[in-house]
Design a protein around this motif. Sequence first.
Motif, PDB file in Angstrom:
ATOM      1  N   GLN A   1      -4.548   6.672  13.271  1.00 15.91           N
ATOM      2  CA  GLN A   1      -4.328   7.509  12.089  1.00 15.91           C
ATOM      3  C   GLN A   1      -3.920   8.915  12.497  1.00 15.91           C
ATOM      4  O   GLN A   1      -3.031   9.522  11.905  1.00 15.91           O
ATOM      5  N   SER A   2      -4.574   9.446  13.515  1.00 14.96           N
ATOM      6  CA  SER A   2      -4.264  10.801  13.954  1.00 14.96           C
ATOM      7  C   SER A   2      -2.850  10.886  14.500  1.00 14.96           C
ATOM      8  O   SER A   2      -2.117  11.835  14.232  1.00 14.96           O
ATOM      9  N   ALA A   3      -2.448   9.861  15.278  1.00 18.58           N
ATOM     10  CA  ALA A   3      -1.077   9.844  15.801  1.00 18.58           C
ATOM     11  C   ALA A   3      -0.071   9.693  14.662  1.00 18.58           C
ATOM     12  O   ALA A   3       0.974  10.350  14.635  1.00 18.58           O
ATOM     13  N   LEU A   4      -0.387   8.828  13.687  1.00 18.47           N
ATOM     14  CA  LEU A   4       0.491   8.613  12.549  1.00 18.47           C
ATOM     15  C   LEU A   4       0.643   9.885  11.716  1.00 18.47           C
ATOM     16  O   LEU A   4       1.695  10.152  11.128  1.00 18.47           O
ATOM     17  N   SER A   5      -0.384  10.700  11.696  1.00 20.33           N
ATOM     18  CA  SER A   5      -0.365  11.895  10.854  1.00 20.33           C
ATOM     19  C   SER A   5       0.669  12.912  11.307  1.00 20.33           C
ATOM     20  O   SER A   5       1.058  13.788  10.539  1.00 20.33           O
ATOM     21  N   SER A   6       1.134  12.824  12.559  1.00 14.62           N
ATOM     22  CA  SER A   6       2.120  13.789  13.043  1.00 14.62           C
ATOM     23  C   SER A   6       3.548  13.368  12.731  1.00 14.62           C
ATOM     24  O   SER A   6       4.490  14.060  13.096  1.00 14.62           O
ATOM     25  N   THR A   7       3.709  12.216  12.059  1.00  9.59           N
ATOM     26  CA  THR A   7       5.059  11.684  11.865  1.00  9.59           C
ATOM     27  C   THR A   7       5.667  11.997  10.506  1.00  9.59           C
ATOM     28  O   THR A   7       6.876  11.963  10.353  1.00  9.59           O
ATOM     29  N   GLY A   8       4.853  12.247   9.487  1.00 13.06           N
ATOM     30  CA  GLY A   8       5.389  12.404   8.138  1.00 13.06           C
ATOM     31  C   GLY A   8       5.626  11.083   7.433  1.00 13.06           C
ATOM     32  O   GLY A   8       6.248  11.042   6.371  1.00 13.06           O
ATOM     33  N   ILE A   9       5.156   9.971   8.036  1.00 10.27           N
ATOM     34  CA  ILE A   9       5.264   8.655   7.402  1.00 10.27           C
ATOM     35  C   ILE A   9       4.112   8.494   6.408  1.00 10.27           C
ATOM     36  O   ILE A   9       2.963   8.800   6.727  1.00 10.27           O
ATOM     37  N   MET A  10       4.417   8.006   5.197  1.00  9.86           N
ATOM     38  CA  MET A  10       3.363   7.773   4.209  1.00  9.86           C
ATOM     39  C   MET A  10       2.565   6.525   4.585  1.00  9.86           C
ATOM     40  O   MET A  10       3.133   5.542   5.078  1.00  9.86           O
ATOM     41  N   PHE A  11       1.269   6.574   4.355  1.00  6.89           N
ATOM     42  CA  PHE A  11       0.377   5.490   4.780  1.00  6.89           C
ATOM     43  C   PHE A  11      -0.633   5.209   3.668  1.00  6.89           C
ATOM     44  O   PHE A  11      -1.390   6.090   3.273  1.00  6.89           O
ATOM     45  N   LEU A  12      -0.608   3.982   3.132  1.00  8.20           N
ATOM     46  CA  LEU A  12      -1.563   3.588   2.096  1.00  8.20           C
ATOM     47  C   LEU A  12      -2.171   2.240   2.464  1.00  8.20           C
ATOM     48  O   LEU A  12      -1.466   1.337   2.918  1.00  8.20           O
ATOM     49  N   ARG A  13      -3.493   2.113   2.254  1.00  5.77           N
ATOM     50  CA  ARG A  13      -4.194   0.868   2.515  1.00  5.77           C
ATOM     51  C   ARG A  13      -4.600   0.209   1.203  1.00  5.77           C
ATOM     52  O   ARG A  13      -4.854   0.870   0.213  1.00  5.77           O
ATOM     53  N   PHE A  14      -4.611  -1.140   1.217  1.00  2.00           N
ATOM     54  CA  PHE A  14      -5.190  -1.882   0.097  1.00  2.00           C
ATOM     55  C   PHE A  14      -6.095  -2.960   0.694  1.00  2.00           C
ATOM     56  O   PHE A  14      -5.841  -3.483   1.792  1.00  2.00           O
ATOM     57  N   ASP A  15      -7.166  -3.278  -0.003  1.00  2.00           N
ATOM     58  CA  ASP A  15      -8.195  -4.164   0.552  1.00  2.00           C
ATOM     59  C   ASP A  15      -8.071  -5.603   0.081  1.00  2.00           C
ATOM     60  O   ASP A  15      -8.714  -6.498   0.643  1.00  2.00           O
ATOM     61  N   SER A  16      -7.242  -5.827  -0.956  1.00  2.00           N
ATOM     62  CA  SER A  16      -7.099  -7.197  -1.451  1.00  2.00           C
ATOM     63  C   SER A  16      -5.749  -7.338  -2.133  1.00  2.00           C
ATOM     64  O   SER A  16      -5.095  -6.339  -2.475  1.00  2.00           O
ATOM     65  N   GLN A  17      -5.342  -8.589  -2.361  1.00  2.00           N
ATOM     66  CA  GLN A  17      -4.069  -8.838  -3.022  1.00  2.00           C
ATOM     67  C   GLN A  17      -4.062  -8.289  -4.445  1.00  2.00           C
ATOM     68  O   GLN A  17      -3.020  -7.889  -4.962  1.00  2.00           O
ATOM     69  N   GLU A  18      -5.238  -8.250  -5.069  1.00  2.00           N
ATOM     70  CA  GLU A  18      -5.309  -7.759  -6.445  1.00  2.00           C
ATOM     71  C   GLU A  18      -4.963  -6.269  -6.537  1.00  2.00           C
ATOM     72  O   GLU A  18      -4.616  -5.773  -7.615  1.00  2.00           O
ATOM     73  N   GLU A  19      -5.064  -5.546  -5.426  1.00  2.00           N
ATOM     74  CA  GLU A  19      -4.805  -4.101  -5.447  1.00  2.00           C
ATOM     75  C   GLU A  19      -3.341  -3.761  -5.197  1.00  2.00           C
ATOM     76  O   GLU A  19      -2.948  -2.592  -5.265  1.00  2.00           O
ATOM     77  N   ILE A  20      -2.509  -4.780  -4.886  1.00  2.00           N
ATOM     78  CA  ILE A  20      -1.129  -4.505  -4.460  1.00  2.00           C
ATOM     79  C   ILE A  20      -0.356  -3.741  -5.523  1.00  2.00           C
ATOM     80  O   ILE A  20       0.283  -2.717  -5.246  1.00  2.00           O
ATOM     81  N   ASN A  21      -0.372  -4.219  -6.763  1.00  2.00           N
ATOM     82  CA  ASN A  21       0.418  -3.574  -7.810  1.00  2.00           C
ATOM     83  C   ASN A  21      -0.061  -2.154  -8.070  1.00  2.00           C
ATOM     84  O   ASN A  21       0.743  -1.231  -8.270  1.00  2.00           O
ATOM     85  N   GLY A  22      -1.369  -1.950  -8.055  1.00  2.00           N
ATOM     86  CA  GLY A  22      -1.904  -0.612  -8.283  1.00  2.00           C
ATOM     87  C   GLY A  22      -1.501   0.356  -7.186  1.00  2.00           C
ATOM     88  O   GLY A  22      -1.132   1.507  -7.459  1.00  2.00           O
ATOM     89  N   VAL A  23      -1.560  -0.102  -5.917  1.00  2.00           N
ATOM     90  CA  VAL A  23      -1.154   0.755  -4.801  1.00  2.00           C
ATOM     91  C   VAL A  23       0.338   1.075  -4.899  1.00  2.00           C
ATOM     92  O   VAL A  23       0.766   2.201  -4.629  1.00  2.00           O
ATOM     93  N   THR A  24       1.155   0.096  -5.300  1.00  2.00           N
ATOM     94  CA  THR A  24       2.600   0.323  -5.441  1.00  2.00           C
ATOM     95  C   THR A  24       2.876   1.371  -6.506  1.00  2.00           C
ATOM     96  O   THR A  24       3.684   2.295  -6.309  1.00  2.00           O
ATOM     97  N   ARG A  25       2.198   1.222  -7.660  1.00  2.00           N
ATOM     98  CA  ARG A  25       2.400   2.214  -8.731  1.00  2.00           C
ATOM     99  C   ARG A  25       1.951   3.601  -8.277  1.00  2.00           C
ATOM    100  O   ARG A  25       2.587   4.609  -8.581  1.00  2.00           O
ATOM    101  N   GLU A  26       0.847   3.648  -7.535  1.00  2.00           N
ATOM    102  CA  GLU A  26       0.352   4.931  -7.055  1.00  2.00           C
ATOM    103  C   GLU A  26       1.341   5.560  -6.064  1.00  2.00           C
ATOM    104  O   GLU A  26       1.597   6.755  -6.098  1.00  2.00           O
ATOM    105  N   LEU A  27       1.940   4.731  -5.202  1.00  2.00           N
ATOM    106  CA  LEU A  27       2.946   5.223  -4.251  1.00  2.00           C
ATOM    107  C   LEU A  27       4.125   5.854  -4.985  1.00  2.00           C
ATOM    108  O   LEU A  27       4.558   6.970  -4.656  1.00  2.00           O
ATOM    109  N   ILE A  28       4.635   5.167  -5.991  1.00  2.00           N
ATOM    110  CA  ILE A  28       5.799   5.687  -6.727  1.00  2.00           C
ATOM    111  C   ILE A  28       5.416   6.939  -7.503  1.00  2.00           C
ATOM    112  O   ILE A  28       6.190   7.910  -7.563  1.00  2.00           O
ATOM    113  N   ARG A  29       4.222   6.913  -8.108  1.00  2.00           N
ATOM    114  CA  ARG A  29       3.798   8.111  -8.838  1.00  2.00           C
ATOM    115  C   ARG A  29       3.707   9.310  -7.900  1.00  2.00           C
ATOM    116  O   ARG A  29       4.102  10.425  -8.243  1.00  2.00           O
ATOM    117  N   MET A  30       3.189   9.089  -6.707  1.00  2.00           N
ATOM    118  CA  MET A  30       3.075  10.167  -5.726  1.00  2.00           C
ATOM    119  C   MET A  30       4.453  10.684  -5.317  1.00  2.00           C
ATOM    120  O   MET A  30       4.687  11.889  -5.221  1.00  2.00           O
TER     121      MET A  30
END
Length: 702
Positions: A99-128
Amino acid sequence: MMARNQPIESFAIEEISHELQLLGWSTVSGINPSGWVPDILVTDGNGALLCIEVKVGKSSLHSNVLSVLRHAQMDIATAWPGRSVVALLTMNPISERMQSALSSTGIMFLRFDSQEEINGVTRELIRMIESGTQGNLQAAEPVQSLMNQVAFALERNEWEKAGALYEHILQDQIKIFGSDHPTVLETKYRIAELLARGGKIPEALNALQKLVNDLIKVLGPDNLNTLRARQHHAILLVQSGDLDSALQSISAILTDQERVLGVEHPDTLASRAYIANIYGAQGRLDDAVVLLEQTRADFIRTLGEDHLGILTISRNLADAYRSLGREDEAINLYQKSLTDSVRVLGEHHPSTLVSRHKLAAAYVSAGRINEAIDLYQQNLAERTRVLGEYHPDTLVSRHNLAAAYVSAGRINEAIDLYQQNLAERTRVLGEYHPDTLVSRHNLAAAYVSAGRINEAINLYQQNLADSIRVLGENHPDTLTNRHNLAYAYESVGRVDEAINLYQQSLADSIRVLGESDPGVLASRHNLAYAYESVGRVDEAINLYQQNLADSIRVLGENHPDTLTNRHNLAYAYESVGRVDEAINLYQQNLAARLLVLGEDHPDTLTGRHNLAGVYRSTGRAEEAIDLYQQNLAGTVRMLGEDNSSTIARRHSLAYAYQSAGRVNEAIALYRQTLNDCIRVLGEHHPLTMTVRNNLAMARKAH
């Protein structure tokens, strides 16, 4: 393509793609950065590109994922002309170090814990992405949130904010990796780079020098990253104006690169190109051309015609040709650069837009205004479509088109564009931002061209006051603003005020820029012109003579500015009756302009017109008529029958006919010119009234 965990990842990709489609994002094809095929590649239709890698599994993410995405991110930033975001959506565990190495890149990083969270994480990504916020992730995922804040700040060119975030990331990385880890050094490099992008060049130089010292200690003086950091430091020295130190530094780097990397390594060739650019900035244009021609040939031989470095070097060489007045060679090389850029990178690549812009600018210098306008219109339409109406690059394209409209006499269209730019920069950047001052200056200059002098003066006065307050008394832009206000005063007959400002501007320019700077030559010219306008011709001639001598010494015999200075001196000689000296200079200038600029360049037409005028005034009427006829034909070819310059030159030929006793030809041409004046310029335009009076006098004499 990265290793897959099928079929769960396929399901996740399908779900994310479907959700993105519902949110108005559409699939893009044909972009394969660094051999990586993104799982999802979509655009919002407003210039934003989103590349998503999806990882679903139970094992910790491998560092190879970060390496691939990092290289892809750099490729996309150069291949896509608008906003680009690389995102990693994953169920996989990720270590604190990762995570620390990834933080220096400017790449967006989002985790989801189950398949049911996929759509919510996608909407949150676009909203962001669309809102530029971090949503509800900050409290729950502080490291993840910080990484995404950096990504947003970089995407929006918020350099200072991104730098501050990186400072926080740096402290976390030092705790995890230690101060000498390559990831920590990379973050330090990014902080220095952001300081430079934000215009804080001294701070960036200081940060880079410290980084170079760290790199030498950790990686050694001959490490590629060390050499590249030193190279970047030298480039910043150029931006700071310390050309001598920059040349000394990059020359030392070149020696080390040739020893470590070899004479044909791309970084070695790049350093040679940087040295050539410094030569150009120092006025050593002939040296710059020799080195650029050699480096370009070596690039082509070593890396092939289609290497991206060739496009940059070709444009720089064309720039040098153009600075030397070698317009045809410059245009040929710009044309090849544009053709190659379209072939290699495509119509929409930022490098293609730069090549098109430079070719258009060369067309303007060569008097090929309509061709330039076509290219500028293409660039503006492309940047508006991809980047949006208010993106900084779109504003630059709008400015370029407006300037071309001014050159073509389409002043009202130019003013409309300049007003749009000023309003937008004031809204986005604020009233006192340097770019806002530039836009205000451009609008003021267009007002001058349109005869709206009082409006221009108001803007110039505001700009000078703001420039002094924001940039300081001695900043080059402040000198330019003082000079422009003086010119506006002179245009409305406030000559004493103009002379006072010109004198101050010249003294300041010499002190700040040095005797040989082009800005000094311009200030001296305008002071001379103001002296001439109030009858102080001897003082004007002294300044014109000094300017011509300096211009020949610094720029060369046939440089466009040298030709302008020779013309001004000739005109001053003519005004005090030193006609033979004037004719000699006019003849020199016309020959040089024909050689350098060509038959129909606006400056060639002006030079021929002036020589014809002095021939006519000294009784050499037939020689004058021959030149006026050539000029009228050239003006019609370049500008068309109804351009105001065409009409004015037709009037000059008619007057020459009258002076030579060829009254019937004069009357016929006066009639044609009067009809054109009334139709194009109006009944009460000054030229219309002059032509009407001259026609009446010719009829009376007949």
